[in-house]
Design a protein around this motif. Structure first.
Motif, short mmCIF file in Angstrom:
data_model
loop_
_atom_site.label_atom_id
_atom_site.label_comp_id
_atom_site.label_asym_id
_atom_site.label_seq_id
_atom_site.Cartn_x
_atom_site.Cartn_y
_atom_site.Cartn_z
N LEU A 553 43.22 47.51 43.47
CA LEU A 553 44.07 48.39 44.27
C LEU A 553 44.78 47.61 45.37
CD1 LEU A 553 41.68 51.48 44.57
CD2 LEU A 553 43.72 51.27 43.13
N ALA A 554 44.07 46.67 45.99
CA ALA A 554 44.70 45.83 47.01
C ALA A 554 45.80 44.96 46.41
CB ALA A 554 43.64 44.96 47.69
N LEU A 581 43.64 45.93 33.51
CA LEU A 581 42.88 45.22 32.48
C LEU A 581 42.68 43.75 32.87
CD1 LEU A 581 41.72 44.94 29.56
CD2 LEU A 581 44.07 44.47 28.82
N PHE A 582 43.76 43.07 33.22
CA PHE A 582 43.66 41.64 33.50
C PHE A 582 42.88 41.38 34.79
CE2 PHE A 582 47.78 41.40 30.99
CZ PHE A 582 47.14 40.96 29.85
N LEU A 583 43.12 42.19 35.81
CA LEU A 583 42.47 41.91 37.09
C LEU A 583 40.99 42.26 37.07
CD1 LEU A 583 45.22 42.94 39.65
CD2 LEU A 583 44.45 40.66 39.03
N VAL A 584 40.61 43.33 36.41
CA VAL A 584 39.19 43.67 36.34
C VAL A 584 38.46 42.73 35.38
CG1 VAL A 584 37.52 45.43 35.67
CG2 VAL A 584 39.51 46.06 37.04
N ALA A 585 39.05 42.53 34.19
CA ALA A 585 38.38 41.69 33.19
C ALA A 585 38.36 40.22 33.60
CB ALA A 585 39.07 41.85 31.84
N LEU A 586 39.52 39.70 34.09
CA LEU A 586 39.57 38.30 34.48
C LEU A 586 38.99 38.09 35.87
CD1 LEU A 586 43.13 37.35 33.19
CD2 LEU A 586 40.95 36.87 32.10
N GLY A 587 39.19 39.07 36.76
CA GLY A 587 38.66 38.94 38.11
C GLY A 587 37.15 38.90 38.15
N VAL A 588 36.53 39.67 37.28
CA VAL A 588 35.06 39.67 37.27
C VAL A 588 34.52 38.34 36.76
CG1 VAL A 588 34.56 40.50 34.92
CG2 VAL A 588 33.16 41.28 36.84
N ASP A 589 35.39 37.54 36.11
CA ASP A 589 34.98 36.20 35.67
C ASP A 589 34.40 35.39 36.82
OD1 ASP A 589 35.67 36.57 33.11
OD2 ASP A 589 37.19 35.02 33.02
N TYR A 590 35.14 35.38 37.93
CA TYR A 590 34.76 34.50 39.03
C TYR A 590 33.46 34.96 39.69
CZ TYR A 590 39.48 33.01 38.14
OH TYR A 590 40.60 32.55 37.51
N VAL A 653 48.90 37.81 42.43
CA VAL A 653 48.40 38.20 43.75
C VAL A 653 46.95 38.66 43.65
CG1 VAL A 653 48.63 39.91 45.60
CG2 VAL A 653 50.66 38.78 44.69
N GLY A 654 46.64 39.45 42.61
CA GLY A 654 45.29 39.97 42.45
C GLY A 654 44.26 38.88 42.21
N VAL A 655 44.61 37.87 41.42
CA VAL A 655 43.68 36.77 41.15
C VAL A 655 43.41 35.98 42.43
CG1 VAL A 655 43.40 34.58 39.94
CG2 VAL A 655 44.22 36.58 38.70
N LEU A 656 44.45 35.77 43.22
CA LEU A 656 44.26 35.06 44.49
C LEU A 656 43.37 35.87 45.44
CD1 LEU A 656 47.81 33.58 45.16
CD2 LEU A 656 45.76 32.37 44.39
N LEU A 657 43.61 37.17 45.54
CA LEU A 657 42.76 38.01 46.39
C LEU A 657 41.32 37.98 45.91
CD1 LEU A 657 44.98 41.20 46.97
CD2 LEU A 657 44.37 39.45 48.65
N ASP A 658 41.15 38.05 44.59
CA ASP A 658 39.80 38.05 44.04
C ASP A 658 39.10 36.72 44.28
OD1 ASP A 658 38.24 40.03 42.16
OD2 ASP A 658 37.81 38.00 41.44
N THR A 659 39.86 35.64 44.16
CA THR A 659 39.27 34.31 44.33
C THR A 659 38.95 34.01 45.79
OG1 THR A 659 40.56 33.52 42.43
CG2 THR A 659 39.63 31.85 43.87
#
Length: 702
Positions: A553-554, A581-590, A653-659
């Motif tokens: 959401l952010a 899909l990409f942010l939840v599935a790939l974000g949870v990777d880290y 942006v989402g991957v950077l926030l997640d990381t």
């Protein structure tokens, strides 16, 4: 050594590496012989995306099965000059009209040039034999027509429009773009790898491995599309390239980091790989498995390309995993330590690196200010979510290109100087006995300009009523008119169907909305189930999932602010689905990489020291992986479609926030604040010690 270690370490062994090389060379040869160009099989037409239950699809079937088809489609050409056409302009238009008729279907009826009432435009129409020409022949015909249209006085605007021109613009926009995207992505990854490792030799091995993965993936996708009924479009193949590049490089970074760590402990590179590979594979396998299962949820989608992206992406992720756990380790041990030049790792030189010192400082901050850190991180994410309010839905075909194509320019000119819906009338198919009532209702519907003469079906049972709309058929107002038409016609003839390009767009939007409401909960269930099994805990999966949804959401809010700045803040439901899909599935990777290492460390160090040590040792490599993945998705901005640009912005942006926030601050801080209950009900126990849990909690950070 256990069976698991022997099997997983084999690709990096003295003999196993040669088996790997032979296998991959054979796979590449097979892909070259059996595979082909996926772009040749791509279906970018709107109708090709819809389920059979869509009303516009049924309308197309009625037209094909019950009505005579002369195999022609009209091409519209608009000549326009602000302030009024000159005599030379009219002469050029008349000359072009005569030349265009040489390309018309034999026996077709073509109206004379039609001047607008304001004297600023003239419209030419030519009926092209689409069925006889085929796709390649139609493209050649449009190329032959272009010089005719280019010969005109200065200052005169000439534009082709209509369904034929729109489809040609779409195909031209994607022509050769896959290669461009591949080069841009490769350059970005190469630069980031060079910055990360400062080794000109080392960056080549992940790039070579990714190239093998992409080639193998495209070969498999081609075979499935040609023989397995898989529907693919240019958007899916573009996303696939970025996905394999980003995820594959992430896996490579994790393996290389662990391998380099072991090279400081083992003089023999094969021994180092025998330790590094079996210890890396579980986390990478868990990550790949999570993403694959999440991607496969798309199979329940009704929209063709969305459903196809599921297995296509799953194949890409699986191939990337296989490549980075077989080919890359074989290449690394074959090249030896020298591949890390100039920073060649030596035994007993495992002093803390600059990255470890940095992340040790971050870990100490998180441990000292635990509650402040997670509350502050949450506040930042909540503040960014406010940006979502600046987004609007309803992305139209006219606004769907990053640069306005000729067909859209022509449509806008037609809407300005003629009946807006002339180029793409709406088709109503109804029974013959209700045709008069249906026509009367259609004529009285708000947004309808006028009706064209009706056409009877071959058997006389049905009638096709063509409706010219008052608004641009590619705009949202025309879509509203189609919805009103369908609602009004239900009373007169429940079997009446409304088709045409505008109706197809309405059905596409409805299908995307339905897919979004179905797939998002399914993704959450799948990811939660995987985390439950992986972490053997109930609390940790809930914690990670909530954090990742908040991060999504952010990212949407932060992405919205950027999209507003560049003028592309209107979205469709597919952006929400794909980015989720990409942010939840790939974000949870880290967080998987972090928490699996934390679970491993907690056993020996206790919860507090285990979590902080895991953050210290994984911080550098995971951050590097996140930056690489964000940069590869950012490469989508070179795509000509606004939707693809939006995906690139939001996911990057989402991957950077997640990381940088979720994995580095929010998750470890929450884990420390919750304490050992994070692992409930299967909390890891310390080995070789009798220290009580409370004592372990109070141990200082290493």
């Amino acid at each position: 050594m256990s069976t698991w270690q022997r099997v997983t370490a084999a690709p990096g062994g003295k003999i196993g590496r040669f088996v790997v090389f032979i296998a991959w060379i054979g796979a590449m040869l097979a892909a070259g012989v059996l595979g082909g160009d996926t772009d040749e099989l791509a279906d970018d037409s709107p109708a090709g995306r819809l389920p059979a239950s869509a009303e516009s699809v049924f309308a197309d079937q009625l037209a094909e099965e019950r009505f005579a088809d002369d195999g022609t489609e009209p091409l519209f050409v608009v000549y326009q000059r602000d302030g009024g056409l000159t005599a030379d302009d009219l002469t050029a238009a008349e000359t072009a009209d005569t030349a265009l008729q040489e390309h018309a279907a034999p026996g077709s009826h073509t109206p004379d040039p039609m001047p607008s009432t304001d004297g600023e435009a003239v419209l030419l129409v030519v009926s092209l034999p689409v069925s006889d020409l085929g796709e390649s022949g139609l493209e050649d015909t449009l190329d032959a027509i272009q010089p005719i249209l280019d010969d005109h006085p200065d200052g005169l605007t000439v534009a082709k429009t209509g369904p034929i021109a729109a489809q040609n613009d779409m195909e031209s926009a994607f022509s050769g773009l896959d290669e461009t995207l591949l080069v841009v992505t490769a350059v970005i990854v190469a630069v980031l790898l060079l910055i990360t490792y400062r080794s000109p030799l080392l960056l080549l091995l992940p790039l070579v491995s990714v190239a093998f993965a992409i080639q193998a993936t495209k070969g498999l996708v081609y075979l499935l599309a040609k023989y397995g009924g898989l529907v693919a479009d240019s958007q899916s193949t573009g996303i696939l390239t970025v996905l394999v590049f980003g995820v594959g490089t992430d896996y490579a970074l994790l393996l290389i980091a662990r391998y380099r760590e072991e090279l400081h402990r083992h003089p023999d590179r094969y021994a180092a790989m025998r330790v590094a590979l079996p210890r890396t594979i579980p986390a990478v396998l868990a990550s790949a498995g999570t993403v694959i299962l999440a991607m496969l949820t798309l199979l329940v989608a009704d929209l063709g390309p969305t459903a196809a992206l599921g297995p296509v992406a799953a194949i890409g992720i699986g191939t990337a995993f296989l490549t980075m756990t077989t080919l890359l380790p074989a290449l690394l041990v074959t090249c030896g330590r020298f591949v890390f030049w100039p920073a060649i790792p030596r035994v007993d030189e495992a002093a803390p690196t600059r990255h470890h010192r940095l992340w040790a400082a971050v870990a100490r901050l998180v441990a000292r200010r635990t509650r402040t850190v997670w509350l502050g991180s949450t506040a930042v994410l909540l503040a960014l979510i406010v940006g979502v309010s600046t987004l609007s839905t309803g992305l139209t075909l006219a606004d769907g290109f990053t640069t306005k194509p000729e067909s859209v320019v022509g449509q806008e000119l037609m809407a300005e100087h003629y009946e807006a819906g002339r180029s793409a009338p709406v088709d109503i198919f109804t029974r013959a006995d209700t045709a008069d009532a249906v026509a009367a209702i259609a004529d009285d519907t708000d947004g309808v300009d006028h009706l064209l003469p009706a056409t009877d079906s071959i058997d006389g049972d049905y009638v096709n009523i063509r409706v010219v709309l008052s608004d641009d058929p590619a705009g949202s107002a025309a879509e509203d008119t189609v919805r009103r038409l369908r609602a009004a016609l239900d009373a007169a003839d429940p079997d009446a169907v409304v088709g045409g390009s505008t109706a197809t767009t309405v059905d596409l939007n409805a299908t995307m909305d339905s897919d979004l409401r179905t797939i998002v909960p399914l993704i959450l269930v799948v990811v939660f189930a995987v985390l439950l099994v992986l972490l053997r805990s109930l609390v940790a999966p809930i914690l990670l999932l909530v954090a990742n949804v908040l991060s999504f959401l952010a990212a949407l809010g932060a992405g919205a602010l950027i999209l507003n700045l560049i003028g592309h803040a209107t979205i469709d439901d597919n952006l929400l689905l794909y980015s989720f899909l990409f942010l939840v599935a790939l974000g949870v990777d880290y967080t998987i990489f972090l928490m699996t290492r934390a679970r491993e460390e907690v056993v020996d160090k206790g919860h507090r020291d285990g979590v902080t040590h895991a953050l210290t040792v994984t911080g550098g490599v995971i951050t590097s992986a996140g930056i690489v993945l964000a940069a590869t998705f950012a490469a989508l901005i070179v795509m000509p479609l606004v939707f693809m640009l939006q995906i690139g912005v939001v996911v990057a942006v989402g991957v950077l926030l997640d990381t940088l926030i979720v994995r580095s601050l929010l998750v470890p801080a929450l884990s420390l604040d919750i304490g050992r209950r994070t692992w409930w009900p299967g909390a890891p126990s310390r080995t070789g010690t009798t220290t009580a849990p409370n004592d372990a909690e109070r141990q200082p950070v290493a």
